[in-house]
Write an enzyme that holds these catalytic residues in place. Structure first.
Site, mmCIF file in Angstrom:
data_model
loop_
_atom_site.group_PDB
_atom_site.id
_atom_site.type_symbol
_atom_site.label_atom_id
_atom_site.label_comp_id
_atom_site.label_asym_id
_atom_site.label_seq_id
_atom_site.Cartn_x
_atom_site.Cartn_y
_atom_site.Cartn_z
ATOM 1 N N ILE A 17 -1.218 -7.889 10.448
ATOM 2 C CA ILE A 17 -1.061 -9.293 10.058
ATOM 3 C C ILE A 17 -2.353 -10.074 10.293
ATOM 4 O O ILE A 17 -2.619 -11.076 9.629
ATOM 5 C CB ILE A 17 0.120 -9.956 10.807
ATOM 6 C CG1 ILE A 17 0.573 -11.233 10.101
ATOM 7 C CG2 ILE A 17 -0.245 -10.244 12.270
ATOM 8 C CD1 ILE A 17 1.866 -11.803 10.636
ATOM 9 N N ASP A 71 0.974 -5.144 13.007
ATOM 10 C CA ASP A 71 -0.349 -5.256 13.628
ATOM 11 C C ASP A 71 -1.406 -5.696 12.601
ATOM 12 O O ASP A 71 -2.401 -6.312 12.965
ATOM 13 C CB ASP A 71 -0.764 -3.905 14.209
ATOM 14 C CG ASP A 71 0.320 -3.290 15.073
ATOM 15 O OD1 ASP A 71 0.112 -3.153 16.274
ATOM 16 O OD2 ASP A 71 1.397 -2.948 14.534
ATOM 17 N N SER A 116 -5.818 -4.103 0.888
ATOM 18 C CA SER A 116 -6.334 -5.475 0.811
ATOM 19 C C SER A 116 -5.210 -6.410 1.208
ATOM 20 O O SER A 116 -4.571 -7.034 0.359
ATOM 21 C CB SER A 116 -6.775 -5.799 -0.625
ATOM 22 O OG SER A 116 -7.617 -4.808 -1.167
ATOM 23 N N GLU A 117 -4.955 -6.501 2.512
ATOM 24 C CA GLU A 117 -3.778 -7.266 2.941
ATOM 25 C C GLU A 117 -3.861 -8.733 2.555
ATOM 26 O O GLU A 117 -2.855 -9.336 2.173
ATOM 27 C CB GLU A 117 -3.557 -7.129 4.450
ATOM 28 C CG GLU A 117 -2.923 -5.804 4.869
ATOM 29 C CD GLU A 117 -3.916 -4.658 4.937
ATOM 30 O OE1 GLU A 117 -5.140 -4.915 4.835
ATOM 31 O OE2 GLU A 117 -3.487 -3.499 5.087
ATOM 32 N N PHE A 119 2.229 -2.167 8.894
ATOM 33 C CA PHE A 119 2.482 -2.394 10.318
ATOM 34 C C PHE A 119 2.195 -3.868 10.599
ATOM 35 O O PHE A 119 1.210 -4.409 10.101
ATOM 36 C CB PHE A 119 1.553 -1.531 11.189
ATOM 37 C CG PHE A 119 1.872 -0.059 11.152
ATOM 38 C CD1 PHE A 119 2.571 0.549 12.200
ATOM 39 C CD2 PHE A 119 1.486 0.732 10.083
ATOM 40 C CE1 PHE A 119 2.859 1.906 12.166
ATOM 41 C CE2 PHE A 119 1.776 2.092 10.045
ATOM 42 C CZ PHE A 119 2.458 2.684 11.086
ATOM 43 N N GLU A 176 0.837 -1.197 0.000
ATOM 44 C CA GLU A 176 0.000 0.000 0.000
ATOM 45 C C GLU A 176 0.878 1.257 0.000
ATOM 46 O O GLU A 176 1.701 1.427 0.898
ATOM 47 C CB GLU A 176 -0.912 -0.026 1.237
ATOM 48 C CG GLU A 176 -1.905 -1.188 1.164
ATOM 49 C CD GLU A 176 -2.418 -1.662 2.515
ATOM 50 O OE1 GLU A 176 -2.256 -0.931 3.507
ATOM 51 O OE2 GLU A 176 -2.985 -2.765 2.571
ATOM 52 N N HIS A 233 -0.984 -0.147 16.366
ATOM 53 C CA HIS A 233 0.117 0.236 15.464
ATOM 54 C C HIS A 233 1.473 0.148 16.176
ATOM 55 O O HIS A 233 2.408 0.830 15.781
ATOM 56 C CB HIS A 233 -0.062 1.672 14.959
ATOM 57 C CG HIS A 233 -1.122 1.843 13.913
ATOM 58 N ND1 HIS A 233 -2.453 1.814 14.191
ATOM 59 C CD2 HIS A 233 -1.029 2.051 12.571
ATOM 60 C CE1 HIS A 233 -3.149 2.010 13.078
ATOM 61 N NE2 HIS A 233 -2.311 2.151 12.080
HETATM 62 C C1 LIG Z 1 -5.557 -3.123 7.799
HETATM 63 C C2 LIG Z 1 -4.911 -1.823 7.614
HETATM 64 N N1 LIG Z 1 -4.174 -1.608 6.506
HETATM 65 C C3 LIG Z 1 -3.554 -0.438 6.312
HETATM 66 C C4 LIG Z 1 -3.647 0.563 7.238
HETATM 67 C C5 LIG Z 1 -2.919 1.874 7.042
HETATM 68 N N2 LIG Z 1 -3.867 2.913 6.709
HETATM 69 C C6 LIG Z 1 -4.404 3.707 7.639
HETATM 70 S S1 LIG Z 1 -5.539 4.733 7.026
HETATM 71 C C7 LIG Z 1 -5.310 4.147 5.466
HETATM 72 C C8 LIG Z 1 -6.085 4.717 4.339
HETATM 73 C C9 LIG Z 1 -7.540 4.509 4.509
HETATM 74 O O1 LIG Z 1 -8.212 5.039 3.420
HETATM 75 P P1 LIG Z 1 -9.771 5.210 3.453
HETATM 76 O O2 LIG Z 1 -10.407 3.938 3.872
HETATM 77 O O3 LIG Z 1 -10.186 5.770 2.155
HETATM 78 O O4 LIG Z 1 -10.015 6.245 4.638
HETATM 79 P P2 LIG Z 1 -9.531 7.779 4.716
HETATM 80 O O5 LIG Z 1 -8.193 7.778 5.358
HETATM 81 O O6 LIG Z 1 -9.509 8.334 3.356
HETATM 82 O O7 LIG Z 1 -10.547 8.422 5.593
HETATM 83 C C10 LIG Z 1 -4.355 3.148 5.455
HETATM 84 C C11 LIG Z 1 -3.904 2.419 4.269
HETATM 85 C C12 LIG Z 1 -4.406 0.301 8.401
HETATM 86 N N3 LIG Z 1 -4.511 1.200 9.377
HETATM 87 N N4 LIG Z 1 -5.035 -0.879 8.557
#
Ligand SMILES: Cc1ncc(C[n+]2csc(CCOP(=O)(O)OP(=O)(O)O)c2C)c(N)n1
Ligand SMILES: [Mg+2]
Lengths: 324, 335
Positions: B97, B95, B69-70, B93, B31, B139
Site C-alpha cells: 500500500i 504491505d 505499477s500499484e 499484499f 498483477e 509481506h
Molecule cells: C510493490 C510490489 N508489488 C508486487 C510485488 C509482488 N511481486 C514480487 S516479485 C514480482 C515480480 C517481479 O518481476 P521482475 O521485476 O521482473 O523481477 P523477477 O521476479 O523477474 O526477478 C511481483 C509482482 C511486490 N513484491 N512488491
C-alpha cells in the site's frame, strides 16, 4: 581476454556458487527443510557476477526479492547467508529478515528487497552519499524487468540523471514478472530504450554472457566514477526455476527453458570461452566445482546446526518497546 | 439456501464470479489476476488463485492483468470507479500500500466529500494481510488500522468463508471505496457457504460465540484465535462472548457496547501492533462510551511494537496466541 587466470577462476567460482546455492535451496525447500518463500537466481548468474566483478568492496549494490546471486557476487559470507535463509541466529540478519532481506552493509550489500522497485531509490541515495562525501564509491541498483513499471524506477533514474549521480541501473530482464511476460507488460522491445527519456546511455547486454556484462558494466561504472552520471543497462537473461519455489510454471513452455539451458547457459558459455582461450583448464574448473560443492554443503551444515534466535530477539533493533 | 463446504479463497472467487455475472460494470484488475499475458485462459488466476477462471468467463476486457505499477493500477481503479465502473482492484499484499497510498488516501477517500457529495467511488481494493506464512517484514503486516483511520474509506476484514463471500459482495455493491482485507492464513479455512448470491452488511459485527463472562472483541484471523481461547476458558467455567467486528469502518459500536453491558469485562485481540491499532480503538470506545458498563480493567492482546520477523520461532512468538488470550481474560477477570 584481459582478465587474469586467477580472476577468471574467481568469476567461475562465483557463478558456480550461485548456481549450486540455488539448486541446493530448491531441493531443501521442496523437502520442507527451509521456511518461507524462495525466489531463485539460477540462470542469471552472469549478470550479478559480471557487474560485481567491476565493483570494489566500497561500492554499493541494492537488490531484489531474487537477491541470493547479488549477495554472493558481492562477497557475503555463505554460511551467514544460508543461516539467514534457515531463520537462524547466526544468520547475516540474525534470522530476522530471511531470504528476501539478506543484507550486509559492511560488504556494500544494501539489501534484498520485498518491494518491487523498492531498492532503486536506495541506490541513488547511496550514490548521493558517495558523491557528497566524495568517497569515490559507485552504487548499482539491480532490479527486474517488472520493476521498470514502477514510478520508483522512473523517478530515480530521472533524479540520478539531473544530479549526475554515480549509479548504474541494471535491469535483469528475465522475460517475466511473475507469470506476466515482458512483451505484455511493456510496449517496447528493449527496456534499455527507456534511458532516452532521461538523456542517459541505455545499453542492451547479453545477460547470459559474463564477458558482455563485464565489459559494459565496466564502462558504466567508470563513467559513473568519473562523475558523468548514470547508465541504464538492460541484461537479457532467463530464470531457470519458477518465480518462487513451488511455481507451477503454467505460463511458459518446458521447451523454452530447455532451449535456453542448452544454448545460452552462462556457465557453459563461460567455460567454453575460457578453456578455448587456454587460460584455464577443464580440470581446474572441475576442481572449482568440488570446492564450491564442499562450501555449500558446509553452509547447509552450519545453518542446520545453528541455534534458532532467542525470544528476546523479537524486541531488539526497534527503538522503543511498550510492555504487553 | 443450498450450502456446502468451501474454502475461504474459493468463497472470494465465487463472490467475484457472481458480482461480475450480475453487473457488467464490475471489473477485476491487478498483477497476475489472470497471468500469462491476459490471454483467454489464466496461467495463475492470482498468486493464491483467488481470481482463477475469471478471465476465461469474462474475458480480458473485464479481467485485466496490470504491470507492477500499484499507483497506476489502484489509481486507474479509482478513476474508473468515479466514472461508472465498479472495479475490484487487487493489491496483492497490503504491505504494498506504501506504493499507492496517495491514490487511496488523497484521491479515493476524499473525492466524494471534497466535491460536495457529487462523486461516487464504488471501488473495492482486495488485499492480503497478516503474519504466519514465514513471509517476513514486507509481506506479513496487518495494516488495517491505517485505512480505518482515514475518513472516506471503509475497511472490512472477514474471519471465515461465509463472511468473506457475503462481505465482498456487499463491498462491491457499496458506493464508497472499501479496503477489503483478506487474512492470508485463512485462505485454506473451510466453512459452510451458500451457493447463491447473498450479502453480509458492512458495519455489522457478528457474535461469533455467545457467552456471559467476558467480551472478547476481535477481527480476521484473531477470531479463530479467540474461539480457541474460549474453548479452553469454557473448560474452566469461563463463558466468553466473542464479537467479530467484520467491518472496522463503519464500526458497529452498538454490538460491542451491548456485549459489554452483558459481561462487564473486555479483552480486545488484534494482530496489529499496539499503537493506534484496533485494540486501542475499541478500548477507547469502551472507556469513553461504556465506562459505566465496565466492571474491571480492559485488557489488550496485540502483536508487539516491532516489524514481523522472519524466523519461525520469532514469528510464532509475534502473533497473538490462544494462550495469550486466555491469560488476558484471567487478568481482566482477576483484577
Ligand atoms: C510493490 C510490489 N508489488 C508486487 C510485488 C509482488 N511481486 C514480487 S516479485 C514480482 C515480480 C517481479 O518481476 P521482475 O521485476 O521482473 O523481477 P523477477 O521476479 O523477474 O526477478 C511481483 C509482482 C511486490 N513484491 N512488491
Ligand atoms: Mg523479471
Amino acid at each position: 581476454m584481459e582478465l587474469s587466470r586467477e580472476r577468471l577462476l574467481d568469476t567461475y567460482r562465483t557463478m558456480r556458487t550461485i548456481r549450486s546455492f540455488e539448486q541446493t535451496l530448491n531441493e531443501l525447500s521442496q523437502a520442507g527443510r527451509v521456511p518461507g518463500f524462495l525466489h531463485l537466481y539460477a540462470g542469471e548468474e552472469a549478470v550479478a557476477a559480471g557487474v560485481c566483478a567491476t565493483l570494489g568492496a566500497d561500492d554499493y549494490v541494492t537488490s531484489t526479492h531474487r537477491g541470493h546471486g547479488h549477495s554472493i557476487a558481492k562477497g557475503v559470507d555463505l554460511n551467514a547467508m544460508m543461516a539467514e535463509i534457515f531463520g537462524k541466529r547466526s544468520g547475516v540478519c540474525k534470522g530476522k529478515g530471511g531470504s528476501m532481506h539478506i543484507a550486509d552493509l559492511g560488504k556494500g550489500m544494501l539489501g534484498a528487497n520485498g518491494i518491487v522497485g523498492g531498492g532503486i531509490p536506495l541506490a541513488i541515495g547511496a550514490a548521493l552519499s558517495a558523491k557528497v562525501r566524495k568517497t569515490g564509491s559507485v552504487a548499482v541498483a539491480f532490479f527486474g524487468d517488472g520493476a521498470t513499471n514502477q514510478g520508483a524506477f522512473h523517478e530515480s533514474v530521472n533524479i540520478a540523471s539531473i544530479l549526475k549521480l554515480p549509479v548504474v541501473f541494471v535491469i535483469e530482464n528475465n522475460g517475466y514478472g511473475e507469470a506476466t511476460p515482458v512483451a505484455y507488460h511493456v510496449n517496447i522491445p528493449d527496456l534499455a530504450a527507456r534511458a532516452v527519456s532521461y538523456g542517459i546511455p541505455g545499453v542492451v547486454v547479453e545477460g547470459m554472457d559474463f564477458f558482455d556484462v563485464f565489459d559494459k558494466a565496466r564502462a558504466a561504472v567508470e563513467r559513473a566514477r568519473r562523475g558523468e552520471g548514470p547508465t541504464l543497462m538492460e541484461c537479457k537473461t532467463y530464470r531457470y526455476f519458477g518465480h518462487y519455489v513451488g511455481d507451477p510454471l503454467t505460463y511458459r513452455t518446458k521447451e523454452e527453458g530447455e532451449k535456453v539451458r542448452a544454448t545460452r547457459d552462462p556457465l557453459d558459455a563461460f567455460e567454453k570461452r575460457v578453456v578455448s582461450s587456454g587460460k584455464v583448464t577443464t580440470s581446474e574448473l572441475r576442481a572449482a566445482d568440488d570446492q564450491v560443492a564442499r562450501a555449500i554443503a558446509e553452509a547447509v551444515k552450519f545453518a542446520e546446526a545453528s541455534p534458532a534466535p532467542e525470544l528476546a530477539d523479537l524486541l531488539t533493533d526497534v527503538y522503543v518497546q511498550y510492555s504487553a | 439456501m443450498a450450502t456446502r463446504k468451501c474454502a475461504f479463497v474459493q468463497a472470494i472467487n465465487e463472490a467475484l464470479f457472481q458480482a461480475m455475472e450480475r453487473d457488467p460494470n464490475v471489473i477485476v484488475l491487478g498483477e497476475d489476476v489472470a497471468g500469462g499475458a491476459g490471454q483467454k485462459e489464466d496461467a495463475w488466476g492470482g498468486v493464491m488463485g483467488a481470481t482463477k477462471g475469471l478471465i476465461g468467463r469474462f474475458g480480458a476486457q473485464r479481467v485485466i492483468d496490470t504491470p507492477i505499477s500499484e499507483t497506476g493500477l489502484v489509481g486507474m481503479a479509482v478513476g474508473a470507479a468515479t466514472t461508472g465502473l465498479r472495479p475490484v482492484a487487487e493489491l496483492m499484499f497490503m504491505d504494498f500500500i506504501g506504493v499507492c497510498l496517495d491514490q487511496l488516501l488523497n484521491q479515493a477517500a476524499k473525492l466524494r466529500y471534497m466535491f460536495g457529495g457529487k462523486a461516487k467511488v464504488p471501488l473495492v481494493v482486495r488485499t492480503m494481510i497478516g503474519a504466519g506464512l514465514r513471509a517476513a517484514a514486507q509481506h506479513s503486516q496487518t495494516l488495517y488500522p491505517m485505512t480505518t483511520a482515514i475518513p472516506g474509506l471503509k475497511t472490512v476484514v472477514p474471519s471465515n468463508p461465509y463472511d468473506a463471500k457475503g462481505l465482498l459482495l456487499a463491498a462491491i455493491a457499496d458506493d464508497d471505496p472499501v479496503i477489503f482485507c483478506e487474512p492470508k492464513s485463512l485462505y485454506t479455512m473451510t466453512g459452510e457457504v451458500p451457493e447463491e448470491f447473498y450479502t453480509v452488511p458492512l458495519g455489522k459485527a457478528a457474535v461469533a460465540r455467545a457467552g456471559g463472562s467476558v467480551t472478547i472483541v476481535a477481527c480476521g484471523k484473531m477470531v479463530e484465535t479467540s474461539l480457541a481461547a474460549a474453548k479452553s476458558l469454557a473448560a474452566e467455567g469461563i463463558d466468553a462472548e466473542i464479537i467479530d467486528l467484520r467491518s472496522l469502518s463503519p464500526l458497529d459500536e452498538d454490538s460491542v457496547l451491548a456485549s459489554l453491558g452483558k459481561t462487564g469485562y473486555l479483552v480486545v485481540v488484534d494482530e496489529a501492533p499496539p499503537r493506534c491499532g484496533i485494540a486501542a480503538d475499541i478500548s477507547a470506545l469502551a472507556a469513553d462510551k461504556g465506562f459505566d458498563l465496565l466492571r474491571g480493567p480492559i485488557r489488550r492482546v496485540t502483536s508487539p511494537h516491532a516489524p514481523v520477523p522472519f524466523s519461525p520461532v520469532l514469528e510464532d512468538a509475534y502473533i497473538p496466541t490462544p494462550a495469550r488470550v486466555v491469560e488476558a481474560v484471567h487478568s481482566a477477570l482477576e483484577s
